[in-house]
Design a protein around this motif. Sequence first.
Motif, mmCIF file in Angstrom:
data_model
loop_
_atom_site.group_PDB
_atom_site.id
_atom_site.type_symbol
_atom_site.label_atom_id
_atom_site.label_comp_id
_atom_site.label_asym_id
_atom_site.label_seq_id
_atom_site.Cartn_x
_atom_site.Cartn_y
_atom_site.Cartn_z
ATOM 1 N N ALA A 33 0.832 -1.206 0.000
ATOM 2 C CA ALA A 33 0.000 0.000 0.000
ATOM 3 C C ALA A 33 0.867 1.255 0.000
ATOM 4 O O ALA A 33 0.610 2.211 -0.747
ATOM 5 N N VAL A 34 1.904 1.272 0.820
ATOM 6 C CA VAL A 34 2.825 2.412 0.852
ATOM 7 C C VAL A 34 3.494 2.593 -0.503
ATOM 8 O O VAL A 34 3.588 3.711 -1.036
ATOM 9 N N ILE A 93 3.970 11.240 2.365
ATOM 10 C CA ILE A 93 3.085 10.632 1.365
ATOM 11 C C ILE A 93 1.635 10.668 1.820
ATOM 12 O O ILE A 93 0.719 10.832 0.997
ATOM 13 N N MET A 94 1.411 10.561 3.122
ATOM 14 C CA MET A 94 0.032 10.594 3.607
ATOM 15 C C MET A 94 -0.533 12.008 3.584
ATOM 16 O O MET A 94 -1.742 12.204 3.512
ATOM 17 N N GLY A 95 0.331 13.007 3.656
ATOM 18 C CA GLY A 95 -0.135 14.388 3.552
ATOM 19 C C GLY A 95 -0.446 14.806 2.134
ATOM 20 O O GLY A 95 -1.238 15.730 1.916
ATOM 21 N N GLU A 96 0.158 14.122 1.160
ATOM 22 C CA GLU A 96 -0.045 14.518 -0.234
ATOM 23 C C GLU A 96 -1.426 14.159 -0.760
ATOM 24 O O GLU A 96 -2.029 14.936 -1.509
ATOM 25 N N ILE A 97 -1.947 12.995 -0.413
ATOM 26 C CA ILE A 97 -3.230 12.558 -0.979
ATOM 27 C C ILE A 97 -4.363 13.528 -0.616
ATOM 28 O O ILE A 97 -5.124 13.955 -1.508
ATOM 29 N N PRO A 98 -4.529 13.936 0.652
ATOM 30 C CA PRO A 98 -5.583 14.925 0.952
ATOM 31 C C PRO A 98 -5.389 16.239 0.197
ATOM 32 O O PRO A 98 -6.358 16.879 -0.199
ATOM 33 N N ARG A 99 -4.146 16.641 -0.006
ATOM 34 C CA ARG A 99 -3.886 17.877 -0.737
ATOM 35 C C ARG A 99 -4.283 17.766 -2.208
ATOM 36 O O ARG A 99 -4.743 18.731 -2.806
ATOM 37 N N LEU A 100 -4.068 16.612 -2.789
ATOM 38 C CA LEU A 100 -4.359 16.424 -4.203
ATOM 39 C C LEU A 100 -5.853 16.259 -4.491
ATOM 40 O O LEU A 100 -6.272 16.409 -5.644
ATOM 41 N N ARG A 101 -6.645 15.967 -3.480
ATOM 42 C CA ARG A 101 -8.075 15.741 -3.707
ATOM 43 C C ARG A 101 -8.762 17.029 -4.162
ATOM 44 O O ARG A 101 -8.407 18.132 -3.773
ATOM 45 N N ASP A 102 -9.787 16.824 -4.979
ATOM 46 C CA ASP A 102 -10.590 17.951 -5.459
ATOM 47 C C ASP A 102 -11.887 18.001 -4.661
ATOM 48 O O ASP A 102 -12.970 17.752 -5.172
ATOM 49 N N ASP A 103 -11.762 18.310 -3.370
ATOM 50 C CA ASP A 103 -12.924 18.452 -2.507
ATOM 51 C C ASP A 103 -12.757 19.699 -1.651
ATOM 52 O O ASP A 103 -11.797 20.457 -1.826
ATOM 53 N N GLU A 104 -13.657 19.916 -0.729
ATOM 54 C CA GLU A 104 -13.646 21.173 0.028
ATOM 55 C C GLU A 104 -12.401 21.329 0.901
ATOM 56 O O GLU A 104 -12.039 22.442 1.299
ATOM 57 N N ASN A 105 -11.734 20.221 1.214
ATOM 58 C CA ASN A 105 -10.540 20.298 2.048
ATOM 59 C C ASN A 105 -9.239 20.213 1.260
ATOM 60 O O ASN A 105 -8.158 20.403 1.828
ATOM 61 N N GLY A 106 -9.328 19.891 -0.020
ATOM 62 C CA GLY A 106 -8.135 19.689 -0.824
ATOM 63 C C GLY A 106 -7.668 20.946 -1.529
ATOM 64 O O GLY A 106 -8.210 22.040 -1.334
ATOM 65 N N TYR A 107 -6.674 20.783 -2.374
ATOM 66 C CA TYR A 107 -6.092 21.907 -3.093
ATOM 67 C C TYR A 107 -6.671 22.070 -4.499
ATOM 68 O O TYR A 107 -6.259 22.958 -5.239
ATOM 69 N N LYS A 118 1.293 10.689 11.792
ATOM 70 C CA LYS A 118 -0.050 11.067 11.315
ATOM 71 C C LYS A 118 0.038 12.024 10.139
ATOM 72 O O LYS A 118 1.081 12.615 9.856
ATOM 73 N N ASN A 119 -1.100 12.192 9.477
ATOM 74 C CA ASN A 119 -1.143 13.077 8.302
ATOM 75 C C ASN A 119 -0.616 14.458 8.648
ATOM 76 O O ASN A 119 -0.831 14.976 9.749
ATOM 77 N N ARG A 120 0.088 15.062 7.675
ATOM 78 C CA ARG A 120 0.450 16.461 7.838
ATOM 79 C C ARG A 120 -0.812 17.306 7.761
ATOM 80 O O ARG A 120 -1.685 17.067 6.942
ATOM 81 N N GLU A 128 -6.734 5.513 -3.435
ATOM 82 C CA GLU A 128 -7.560 5.871 -2.279
ATOM 83 C C GLU A 128 -7.671 4.701 -1.312
ATOM 84 O O GLU A 128 -7.612 4.884 -0.089
ATOM 85 N N THR A 129 -7.804 3.487 -1.852
ATOM 86 C CA THR A 129 -7.872 2.292 -1.000
ATOM 87 C C THR A 129 -6.564 2.113 -0.236
ATOM 88 O O THR A 129 -6.563 1.818 0.964
ATOM 89 N N ALA A 130 -5.439 2.288 -0.934
ATOM 90 C CA ALA A 130 -4.141 2.165 -0.275
ATOM 91 C C ALA A 130 -3.979 3.234 0.802
ATOM 92 O O ALA A 130 -3.463 2.965 1.895
ATOM 93 N N TYR A 131 -4.444 4.454 0.501
ATOM 94 C CA TYR A 131 -4.359 5.538 1.481
ATOM 95 C C TYR A 131 -5.148 5.193 2.744
ATOM 96 O O TYR A 131 -4.655 5.367 3.870
ATOM 97 N N GLN A 132 -6.369 4.720 2.571
ATOM 98 C CA GLN A 132 -7.186 4.375 3.733
ATOM 99 C C GLN A 132 -6.541 3.254 4.545
ATOM 100 O O GLN A 132 -6.607 3.241 5.779
ATOM 101 N N HIS A 133 -5.923 2.314 3.855
ATOM 102 C CA HIS A 133 -5.255 1.213 4.556
ATOM 103 C C HIS A 133 -4.118 1.740 5.427
ATOM 104 O O HIS A 133 -4.024 1.405 6.615
ATOM 105 N N VAL A 134 -3.245 2.576 4.847
ATOM 106 C CA VAL A 134 -2.108 3.095 5.603
ATOM 107 C C VAL A 134 -2.577 4.063 6.689
ATOM 108 O O VAL A 134 -2.033 4.082 7.792
#
Length: 267
Positions: A16-17, A213-227, A262-264, A245-251
């Motif tokens: 997953a990582v 790596i865990m901080g990057e996925i939330p940043r890349l998302r196109d939602d209200e919390n992402g960039y 924890k996430n940045r 996304e599945t790998a992210y949730q697993h880690v």
Amino acid sequence: MSDFNTYLKAQNDIDAVNAISAFLALNDMPQADSASVDLVIHAGNAILETAHAACEAAREANCHLLFSGGIGHSTTLLVETVRSENLLPEIYLKDRSEAEIFGTLASEVWSFPKEKLVLETRSTNCGENASFTKLLLSELGLEPCSTILFQDPAMQLRTFVTFQKVWQEASCATVFYSCPTFVPRLEIRDGIVTYAEELPSRLWSPERFLSLIMGEIPRLRDDENGYGPCGRGFIPHVEIPSEIETAYQHVHGLLKNHEKAKNRALA
């Protein structure tokens, strides 16, 4: 400092990582000799190999090399690495920006010609890397048609789309290529989870790598919390595959009880 075995217990944890890491280390370089390059840009980080690779790429293309980076969250780590390797005298490290440190390494250690160096010394984040670089190039009258981007591999994808957005908003026709120096990968050797044997030395601590790596996925998302456009609007829409996304949730589940990894926080 913890090791990877503190967080990762099984092969599917490692897989997953590695999936997340490979996704973030975007490589879209064209085939050799299929495109000319008139600028290489290196965005500041603490991995010396990325800057050295940028020097070699610019040397091969016989073009300018621009280092972008002020004094930010990676500067202390960069200084510690340069100091531990005894690469530069202390006078070149104290209160110096990442661009200045890398520029000195390029000219004094890696023999890159000073006249082809450009230093952007103010930026402290990915967005500023792009916008301040664009401003500096305009001030210098440089209008590259084809540019290679180097960054910490964990931030390569976000850097690439950030530069694209800044240049598109300025109606510039520059083509960017994303070139991760290497793709971070973990493996088990002698029962220990560690970086793959072929990777460079002096890489991130386990906590820092997993946090990156865990901080990057939330940043890349196109939602209200992402960039993305539906959030902060710092980057264009990025499609994150379902398997990532599945790998992210697993880690994320593995790290939620480990404060150091924890996430940045979004910033």
